[in-house]
Scaffold this active site. Structure first.
Site, mmCIF file in Angstrom:
data_model
loop_
_atom_site.group_PDB
_atom_site.id
_atom_site.type_symbol
_atom_site.label_atom_id
_atom_site.label_comp_id
_atom_site.label_asym_id
_atom_site.label_seq_id
_atom_site.Cartn_x
_atom_site.Cartn_y
_atom_site.Cartn_z
ATOM 1 N N ASP A 41 40.593 45.470 31.141
ATOM 2 C CA ASP A 41 41.238 46.572 31.863
ATOM 3 C C ASP A 41 42.730 46.297 32.034
ATOM 4 O O ASP A 41 43.472 47.134 32.571
ATOM 5 C CB ASP A 41 40.542 46.871 33.194
ATOM 6 C CG ASP A 41 40.570 45.711 34.173
ATOM 7 O OD1 ASP A 41 41.029 44.609 33.793
ATOM 8 O OD2 ASP A 41 40.121 45.895 35.324
ATOM 9 N N SER A 42 43.186 45.143 31.522
ATOM 10 C CA SER A 42 44.639 44.899 31.419
ATOM 11 C C SER A 42 45.292 45.975 30.551
ATOM 12 O O SER A 42 46.513 46.116 30.561
ATOM 13 C CB SER A 42 44.910 43.510 30.825
ATOM 14 O OG SER A 42 44.163 43.309 29.635
ATOM 15 N N ASP A 80 35.470 45.298 30.007
ATOM 16 C CA ASP A 80 35.668 45.232 31.459
ATOM 17 C C ASP A 80 35.110 46.466 32.144
ATOM 18 O O ASP A 80 35.334 47.599 31.683
ATOM 19 C CB ASP A 80 37.168 45.158 31.780
ATOM 20 C CG ASP A 80 37.615 43.753 32.100
ATOM 21 O OD1 ASP A 80 36.783 42.924 32.513
ATOM 22 O OD2 ASP A 80 38.822 43.481 31.938
ATOM 23 N N LYS A 110 32.050 42.889 31.667
ATOM 24 C CA LYS A 110 32.598 41.864 32.560
ATOM 25 C C LYS A 110 32.939 42.533 33.884
ATOM 26 O O LYS A 110 33.433 43.667 33.882
ATOM 27 C CB LYS A 110 33.855 41.220 31.952
ATOM 28 C CG LYS A 110 34.566 40.260 32.922
ATOM 29 C CD LYS A 110 35.583 39.370 32.227
ATOM 30 C CE LYS A 110 36.934 39.977 32.012
ATOM 31 N NZ LYS A 110 37.639 40.414 33.228
ATOM 32 N N GLU A 112 34.540 41.616 38.036
ATOM 33 C CA GLU A 112 35.237 40.652 38.890
ATOM 34 C C GLU A 112 34.488 40.467 40.207
ATOM 35 O O GLU A 112 34.002 41.449 40.771
ATOM 36 C CB GLU A 112 36.656 41.167 39.195
ATOM 37 C CG GLU A 112 37.520 41.316 37.964
ATOM 38 C CD GLU A 112 38.909 41.882 38.272
ATOM 39 O OE1 GLU A 112 39.244 42.066 39.465
ATOM 40 O OE2 GLU A 112 39.652 42.138 37.312
ATOM 41 N N GLU A 179 40.478 32.750 36.244
ATOM 42 C CA GLU A 179 41.873 33.152 36.055
ATOM 43 C C GLU A 179 42.779 32.526 37.116
ATOM 44 O O GLU A 179 42.497 32.623 38.319
ATOM 45 C CB GLU A 179 41.994 34.694 36.109
ATOM 46 C CG GLU A 179 43.424 35.172 35.914
ATOM 47 C CD GLU A 179 43.566 36.652 35.618
ATOM 48 O OE1 GLU A 179 42.557 37.335 35.394
ATOM 49 O OE2 GLU A 179 44.733 37.114 35.606
HETATM 50 O O1 KIV Z 1 41.724 42.527 31.657
HETATM 51 C C1 KIV Z 1 41.913 41.430 31.080
HETATM 52 O O2 KIV Z 1 42.615 41.329 30.068
HETATM 53 C C2 KIV Z 1 41.275 40.253 31.654
HETATM 54 C C3 KIV Z 1 41.717 38.911 31.162
HETATM 55 C C4 KIV Z 1 43.039 38.597 31.733
HETATM 56 C C5 KIV Z 1 40.730 37.864 31.411
HETATM 57 O O3 KIV Z 1 40.448 40.362 32.503
#
Ligand code: KIV
Length: 262
Positions: A41-42, A80, A110, A112, A179
């Site tokens: 989600d980056s 994510d 994934k 958090e 992280e």
């Molecule tokens: O969203 C992302 O790119 C991430 C990584 C920084 C692990 O969660």
């Protein structure tokens, strides 16, 4: 690559993971032999230009994950779950995780968080969807943390991260992203769980590493975290190439006969 293969790499071979958000970047990462692609989600920052990952929606994640799936034929693809797609309740979380794997063809999700998401993780895994955990700096909680500084520096926070890793392992995660935590803490977590840990800003003792594709290639330069190593400077090269193109257009040097039809 599949989930059991990734799990079996712990203690034998380091796991390499990179983000990708579209067909072309996924193809590069896949062809280079990376083990895992993260549709992170980056993309909210790197693709959309936001200053956090908070605005990213489930539909946007699905849109990008579909493109990545087209480009990556060999790599395990983890997607994510964006902010508020799993936090409100575990039933909604299972539905959204289901949408992700069903509509994109990707392999896993994934999310958090620690013990507070153990029930959610267990429900998603029970539905047949592999889950990767994410501890330490969890960017979706930026409004609680107030900054993107490293986490787990105090004894109390470090203890919670180690315990959370055990809780989410128990709940069924197949690996854990760590992280921005001190390398000694990452080592302790790695030795405390039987699933692989994948570090970003967590030192060399984790079972694998992840970086953002646009960071490590030097495409994204709004900011650079301490943990980012730039393996290329592609933004600089791209700006030079575009400058040359513009100059050639202005001077009628492009196109030549080579790029024209008779
Ligand atoms: O969203 C992302 O790119 C991430 C990584 C920084 C692990 O969660």
């Amino acid at each position: 690559m599949n989930v059991p293969q990734i799990v079996s790499m712990k203690g034998k071979e380091k796991i390499s993971m990179l983000t990708a958000y579209d067909y072309t970047s996924a193809k590069i990462v896949d062809e280079a032999g990376v083990d895992v692609i993260l549709v992170g989600d980056s993309l909210g920052m790197v693709m959309q230009g936001n200053n956090s990952t908070i605005p990213v929606t489930i539909d946007e994640m699905i849109y990008h994950a579909k493109m990545v799936k087209q480009g990556a034929k060999n790599t395990l693809i983890v997607v994510d779950m964006p902010f508020m797609s799993y936090q409100a309740d575990y039933v909604e979380a299972v539905r959204n995780a289901g949408r992700i794997v069903k509509e994109t063809g990707c392999d896993a999700v994934k999310l958090e968080g620690g013990r507070e998401f153990a029930v959610t993780i267990n429900a998603i895994v029970s539905a047949g969807i592999p889950v990767m955990g994410h501890l330490g700096l969890t960017p979706q909680s930026i409004n609680i943390f107030g900054s993107y500084k490293a986490r787990g520096k105090s004894e109390q926070e470090a203890k919670k991260i180690v315990e959370d890793a055990k809780y989410i392992q128990e709940a069924g995660v197949f690996s854990i992203v760590l992280e921005s935590v001190p390398k000694s803490l990452a080592k302790e977590v790695t030795n405390s769980v039987s699933v692989p840990t994948i570090g970003i800003g967590a030192g060399v003792e984790t079972d694998g590493q992840v970086l953002v594709f646009h960071d490590m290639l030097g495409f994204f330069d709004d900011f650079k975290a301490k943990f980012v190593k730039r393996y290329a400077h592609l933004k600089k090269e791209a700006v030079e190439a575009v400058k040359t193109y513009t100059k050639e257009v202005k001077n009628s040097e492009f196109p030549t006969d080579e790029h024209s039809y008779e």
